[in-house]
Design an enzyme around this catalytic site. Structure first.
Site, PDB file in Angstrom:
ATOM      1  N   LYS A   1       0.855  -1.206   0.000  1.00 50.02           N
ATOM      2  CA  LYS A   1       0.000   0.000   0.000  1.00 50.02           C
ATOM      3  C   LYS A   1       0.884   1.247   0.000  1.00 50.02           C
ATOM      4  O   LYS A   1       0.670   2.170  -0.787  1.00 50.02           O
ATOM      5  CB  LYS A   1      -0.888   0.014   1.231  1.00 50.02           C
ATOM      6  CG  LYS A   1      -1.540   1.360   1.533  1.00 50.02           C
ATOM      7  CD  LYS A   1      -2.428   1.363   2.744  1.00 50.02           C
ATOM      8  CE  LYS A   1      -1.727   1.715   4.017  1.00 50.02           C
ATOM      9  NZ  LYS A   1      -1.446   3.143   4.210  1.00 50.02           N
ATOM     10  N   ASN A   2       1.916   1.253   0.866  1.00 48.93           N
ATOM     11  CA  ASN A   2       2.723   2.462   1.031  1.00 48.93           C
ATOM     12  C   ASN A   2       3.781   2.641  -0.044  1.00 48.93           C
ATOM     13  O   ASN A   2       4.563   3.602   0.022  1.00 48.93           O
ATOM     14  CB  ASN A   2       3.341   2.480   2.434  1.00 48.93           C
ATOM     15  CG  ASN A   2       2.252   2.667   3.485  1.00 48.93           C
ATOM     16  OD1 ASN A   2       1.123   3.031   3.161  1.00 48.93           O
ATOM     17  ND2 ASN A   2       2.571   2.374   4.725  1.00 48.93           N
TER      18      ASN A   2
ATOM     19  N   CYS B   1      -4.790   8.176   9.078  1.00 45.58           N
ATOM     20  CA  CYS B   1      -5.143   7.601  10.380  1.00 45.58           C
ATOM     21  C   CYS B   1      -4.929   8.617  11.496  1.00 45.58           C
ATOM     22  O   CYS B   1      -3.970   9.378  11.498  1.00 45.58           O
ATOM     23  CB  CYS B   1      -4.278   6.369  10.658  1.00 45.58           C
ATOM     24  SG  CYS B   1      -4.812   4.944   9.711  1.00 45.58           S
TER      25      CYS B   1
ATOM     26  N   ARG C   1       0.732  14.595  13.045  1.00 43.71           N
ATOM     27  CA  ARG C   1       1.074  14.415  11.612  1.00 43.71           C
ATOM     28  C   ARG C   1       1.235  15.756  10.889  1.00 43.71           C
ATOM     29  O   ARG C   1       0.561  16.037   9.904  1.00 43.71           O
ATOM     30  CB  ARG C   1       0.037  13.524  10.935  1.00 43.71           C
ATOM     31  CG  ARG C   1      -0.143  12.222  11.693  1.00 43.71           C
ATOM     32  CD  ARG C   1      -0.887  11.195  10.921  1.00 43.71           C
ATOM     33  NE  ARG C   1       0.006  10.491   9.985  1.00 43.71           N
ATOM     34  CZ  ARG C   1      -0.421   9.484   9.219  1.00 43.71           C
ATOM     35  NH1 ARG C   1      -1.676   9.118   9.259  1.00 43.71           N
ATOM     36  NH2 ARG C   1       0.409   8.875   8.409  1.00 43.71           N
ATOM     37  N   PRO C   2       2.145  16.609  11.395  1.00 45.44           N
ATOM     38  CA  PRO C   2       2.392  17.878  10.705  1.00 45.44           C
ATOM     39  C   PRO C   2       3.057  17.631   9.342  1.00 45.44           C
ATOM     40  O   PRO C   2       3.485  16.501   9.056  1.00 45.44           O
ATOM     41  CB  PRO C   2       3.366  18.591  11.649  1.00 45.44           C
ATOM     42  CG  PRO C   2       4.026  17.511  12.407  1.00 45.44           C
ATOM     43  CD  PRO C   2       3.026  16.402  12.543  1.00 45.44           C
ATOM     44  N   ILE C   3       3.126  18.668   8.509  1.00 44.91           N
ATOM     45  CA  ILE C   3       3.811  18.503   7.215  1.00 44.91           C
ATOM     46  C   ILE C   3       4.886  19.569   7.038  1.00 44.91           C
ATOM     47  O   ILE C   3       5.250  19.930   5.919  1.00 44.91           O
ATOM     48  CB  ILE C   3       2.809  18.526   6.028  1.00 44.91           C
ATOM     49  CG1 ILE C   3       1.975  19.816   6.020  1.00 44.91           C
ATOM     50  CG2 ILE C   3       1.905  17.314   6.046  1.00 44.91           C
ATOM     51  CD1 ILE C   3       1.162  19.977   4.746  1.00 44.91           C
ATOM     52  N   ASP C   4       5.423  20.051   8.156  1.00 46.40           N
ATOM     53  CA  ASP C   4       6.442  21.106   8.101  1.00 46.40           C
ATOM     54  C   ASP C   4       7.687  20.673   7.325  1.00 46.40           C
ATOM     55  O   ASP C   4       8.271  21.463   6.563  1.00 46.40           O
ATOM     56  CB  ASP C   4       6.830  21.543   9.523  1.00 46.40           C
ATOM     57  CG  ASP C   4       7.269  20.358  10.381  1.00 46.40           C
ATOM     58  OD1 ASP C   4       6.592  19.312  10.354  1.00 46.40           O
ATOM     59  OD2 ASP C   4       8.322  20.451  11.036  1.00 46.40           O
TER      60      ASP C   4
ATOM     61  N   ASP D   1       4.057   0.542  12.046  1.00 42.04           N
ATOM     62  CA  ASP D   1       2.817  -0.017  11.483  1.00 42.04           C
ATOM     63  C   ASP D   1       2.548  -1.444  11.951  1.00 42.04           C
ATOM     64  O   ASP D   1       1.495  -1.994  11.619  1.00 42.04           O
ATOM     65  CB  ASP D   1       2.858   0.026   9.951  1.00 42.04           C
ATOM     66  CG  ASP D   1       2.860   1.446   9.440  1.00 42.04           C
ATOM     67  OD1 ASP D   1       3.159   1.656   8.256  1.00 42.04           O
ATOM     68  OD2 ASP D   1       2.587   2.360  10.243  1.00 42.04           O
TER      69      ASP D   1
ATOM     70  N   ARG E   1      -9.060   0.327   4.233  1.00 45.39           N
ATOM     71  CA  ARG E   1      -8.137   1.282   3.596  1.00 45.39           C
ATOM     72  C   ARG E   1      -6.823   0.612   3.232  1.00 45.39           C
ATOM     73  O   ARG E   1      -6.115   1.053   2.314  1.00 45.39           O
ATOM     74  CB  ARG E   1      -7.853   2.463   4.535  1.00 45.39           C
ATOM     75  CG  ARG E   1      -9.007   3.407   4.709  1.00 45.39           C
ATOM     76  CD  ARG E   1      -8.580   4.649   5.450  1.00 45.39           C
ATOM     77  NE  ARG E   1      -7.339   5.141   4.898  1.00 45.39           N
ATOM     78  CZ  ARG E   1      -6.370   5.712   5.638  1.00 45.39           C
ATOM     79  NH1 ARG E   1      -6.539   5.859   6.934  1.00 45.39           N
ATOM     80  NH2 ARG E   1      -5.264   6.140   5.073  1.00 45.39           N
TER      81      ARG E   1
HETATM   82  C1  EPZ Z   1       4.175   6.892   6.220  1.00 45.01           C
HETATM   83  O1  EPZ Z   1       3.421   7.937   6.793  1.00 45.01           O
HETATM   84  C2  EPZ Z   1       3.214   5.719   6.105  1.00 45.01           C
HETATM   85  N1  EPZ Z   1       2.093   6.081   5.243  1.00 45.01           N
HETATM   86  C3  EPZ Z   1       2.687   5.349   7.498  1.00 45.01           C
HETATM   87  O2  EPZ Z   1       1.871   4.189   7.349  1.00 45.01           O
HETATM   88  C4  EPZ Z   1       3.870   5.004   8.405  1.00 45.01           C
HETATM   89  O3  EPZ Z   1       3.395   4.752   9.703  1.00 45.01           O
HETATM   90  C5  EPZ Z   1       4.870   6.169   8.435  1.00 45.01           C
HETATM   91  O4  EPZ Z   1       5.274   6.503   7.076  1.00 45.01           O
HETATM   92  C6  EPZ Z   1       6.124   5.845   9.233  1.00 45.01           C
HETATM   93  O5  EPZ Z   1       6.742   4.713   8.695  1.00 45.01           O
HETATM   94  C7  EPZ Z   1       2.269   6.070   3.900  1.00 45.01           C
HETATM   95  O6  EPZ Z   1       3.341   5.785   3.399  1.00 45.01           O
HETATM   96  C8  EPZ Z   1       1.060   6.407   3.066  1.00 45.01           C
HETATM   97  P1  EPZ Z   1       6.349  10.110   8.389  1.00 45.01           P
HETATM   98  P2  EPZ Z   1       4.055   9.441   6.853  1.00 45.01           P
HETATM   99  O7  EPZ Z   1       6.316  11.378   7.639  1.00 45.01           O
HETATM  100  O8  EPZ Z   1       4.826   9.705   5.619  1.00 45.01           O
HETATM  101  C9  EPZ Z   1       6.662  13.363  11.770  1.00 45.01           C
HETATM  102  C10 EPZ Z   1      -0.020   2.840   7.637  1.00 45.01           C
HETATM  103  O9  EPZ Z   1      -0.538   2.331   8.630  1.00 45.01           O
HETATM  104  N2  EPZ Z   1       6.617  14.358  10.684  1.00 45.01           N
HETATM  105  O10 EPZ Z   1       7.512   9.199   8.224  1.00 45.01           O
HETATM  106  O11 EPZ Z   1       2.966  10.357   7.215  1.00 45.01           O
HETATM  107  C11 EPZ Z   1       5.302  12.701  11.946  1.00 45.01           C
HETATM  108  O12 EPZ Z   1       4.459  13.488  12.759  1.00 45.01           O
HETATM  109  C12 EPZ Z   1       0.467   4.276   7.673  1.00 45.01           C
HETATM  110  O13 EPZ Z   1       0.152   2.240   6.527  1.00 45.01           O
HETATM  111  C13 EPZ Z   1       6.809  15.701  11.004  1.00 45.01           C
HETATM  112  O14 EPZ Z   1       7.014  16.072  12.169  1.00 45.01           O
HETATM  113  O15 EPZ Z   1       5.030   9.266   8.097  1.00 45.01           O
HETATM  114  C14 EPZ Z   1       5.664  11.400  12.606  1.00 45.01           C
HETATM  115  O16 EPZ Z   1       5.835  11.632  13.984  1.00 45.01           O
HETATM  116  C15 EPZ Z   1       0.206   4.943   9.019  1.00 45.01           C
HETATM  117  N3  EPZ Z   1       6.756  16.609  10.004  1.00 45.01           N
HETATM  118  C16 EPZ Z   1       7.023  11.054  11.997  1.00 45.01           C
HETATM  119  O17 EPZ Z   1       7.516  12.268  11.407  1.00 45.01           O
HETATM  120  C17 EPZ Z   1       6.535  16.251   8.695  1.00 45.01           C
HETATM  121  O18 EPZ Z   1       6.519  17.142   7.811  1.00 45.01           O
HETATM  122  C18 EPZ Z   1       6.952   9.988  10.922  1.00 45.01           C
HETATM  123  O19 EPZ Z   1       6.109  10.458   9.932  1.00 45.01           O
HETATM  124  C19 EPZ Z   1       6.339  14.888   8.396  1.00 45.01           C
HETATM  125  C20 EPZ Z   1       6.389  13.946   9.413  1.00 45.01           C
END
Ligand code: EPZ
Length: 418
Positions: free
Chosen positions: A22-23, A116, A121-124, A305, A397
């Protein structure tokens, strides 16, 4: 709305094929609009997130057609750079569209992404990286407005190895002018899959799987037909289900090295694991022992996950376990539902202290997110008596035909409309 009705206490035996990841499929779908040529992604999983991404691509003007599990995207006539909030709120991976839209149109407008409910889940990290590539960004009324004259390659150190931010940078820099260097990149297998997909389109990306990824901008990208990697999280979910229920199951398709740490933890529980190429065979007999400590970490650490699923496993093992969730602030919301089934778990902040109990009892529980929902199904399979798992929209999902695959392994599980 549907629910699962599960008669617990049965062993699992047999073999199960895992779906494409999926990811990985989700960022590949986002990447499909980087070219006006036709893109086919093979064996995509029949899951809601793929349908939602297909809807997003159609909203942009692309033609998206499914033939069996293969999806073909023809975005020659794509003309919009805006994604409606209704769709972006559905899933996290809508945020990758920023990188693709900017490469294609030099503009993008999306609402804050959904996904989820497991943390802030910020996007900074995404937005700061895009600014380094020359993108002007304004945020207003819950929308993100991005535009740029052109995308210029840059050095982009990122504070945390964010999977999505790493992927977004790759999508935004494949046709940028010059070279982009991502330092501190995420190393997940899905990042490597995206690199391979982009390079098959004619991009020049290297280093994925390490913490430094280099992208040399190119002028054009061609079409591609691509088979994504298999889903290591789905594979882990079935391995854990067999560990909890007892029996012997062969999980086929996922690369063992992509579930490496889980296999080590399952052996620590007392399971027998045998690996042959892309087949992972697990045997689980008698009561297992708790893992002393599991800490979720970015790849190659223990995957967040699979955190909910191993917590369900440990709740019926002998002894005590400490489960630490280091990536998301609130990824233990499923615990109260496990407690309804008799689990003895205490959550303090990012740590769950699990005391193994001899057995769980059936209950009616509600899934609140994708992997927490999978953990509840696993617990229901092990519990004595009948359980119901409600709100399957979360599970749908990310798992294609969870019921059918578990039934194929001997589980007594029905999907009922309510
Ligand atoms: C991906 O989410 C996966 N989703 C998630 O899988 C997975 O849990 C996660 O990576 C970690 O491995 C997809 O690929 C669609 P991150 P993503 O950015 O990209 C912080 C599932 O169950 N962060 O690596 O959103 C964030 O808050 C899903 O299949 C910031 O602070 O994860 C988190 O604490 C759930 N600022 C950490 O980084 C940002 O701009 C990891 O998030 C981005 C992230």
């Amino acid at each position: 709305m549907d629910k699962f009705v599960v008669e617990g206490g049965r062993r699992l035996d047999g073999s199960v094929n895992v779906q494409s990841a999926k990811n990985s499929v989700l960022p590949l779908l986002a990447a499909s609009i980087l070219t006006e040529r036709r893109v086919t992604i093979r064996e995509t999983p029949a899951i809601a997130d793929v349908s939602c991404m297909a809807q997003i691509l159609r909203e942009l003007g692309a033609e998206v057609s499914f033939r069996g599990d293969d999806v073909t995207i023809d975005s020659a006539n794509a003309c919009s750079h805006r994604i409606s909030s209704a769709l972006t709120k559905e899933l996290r991976s809508s945020v990758f569209m920023l990188g693709s839209l900017l490469t294609r149109f030099h503009r993008a407008v999306i609402a804050y992404p959904g996904g989820c409910d497991i943390g802030l889940r910020p996007i900074d990290i995404h937005l700061n990286a895009l600014k380094r590539l020359g993108v002007d960004i304004t945020e207003r009324d819950g929308y993100i407005f991005c535009e740029c004259e052109r995308l210029r390659g840059a050095e982009i150190p990122i504070d945390f190895p964010s999977v999505g931010a790493t992927e977004n940078i790759m999508l935004a820099s494949v046709k940028a002018e010059g070279r982009t260097l991502v330092q501190g990149a995420a190393k997940e297998p899905e990042i490597v899959d995206l690199q391979n997909f982009l390079n098959a389109m004619g991009a020049r990306v290297r280093g994925a799987g390490t913490d430094v990824i280099e992208i040399e901008g190119v002028k054009t990208l061609g079409g591609v037909e691509y088979l994504p990697i298999k889903d290591r999280i789905e594979a882990g979910t079935y391995l854990i289900a067999c560990a909890v229920c007892g029996g012997e199951v062969e999980v086929c398709g996922a690369k063992p090295e992509n579930v490496g740490l889980l296999l080590h933890k399952l052996r620590e529980n007392g399971c027998k694991i045998h690996i042959k190429n892309d087949k992972i065979r697990i045997a689980s007999y008698g009561r297992l022992k708790c893992n002393r400590r599991i800490e979720t970490m970015p790849f190659p650490g223990f995957p967040t996950d699979l955190q909910a699923q191993v917590t369900a496993l440990n709740s019926v093992c002998e002894g005590c376990a400490l489960i630490v969730e280091n990536l998301f602030e609130t990824r233990f919301k499923y615990v109260p539902e496990l407690q309804k089934m008799g689990a003895d778990i205490e959550v303090k902040g990012r740590t769950a202290f699990v005391r193994g109990v001899k057995g769980l009892h059936g209950a009616s529980v509600v899934a609140g997110d994708l992997r927490g929902g999978a953990a509840l199904v696993i617990a229901a399979l092990a519990a004595e008596g009948t359980s119901e798992v409600l709100d399957l929209s979360h599970i749908d999902r990310g798992y294609s035909d969870l019921r059918g695959k578990l039934k194929g392994l001997g589980a007594e599980i029905k999907r009922v409309r309510i």
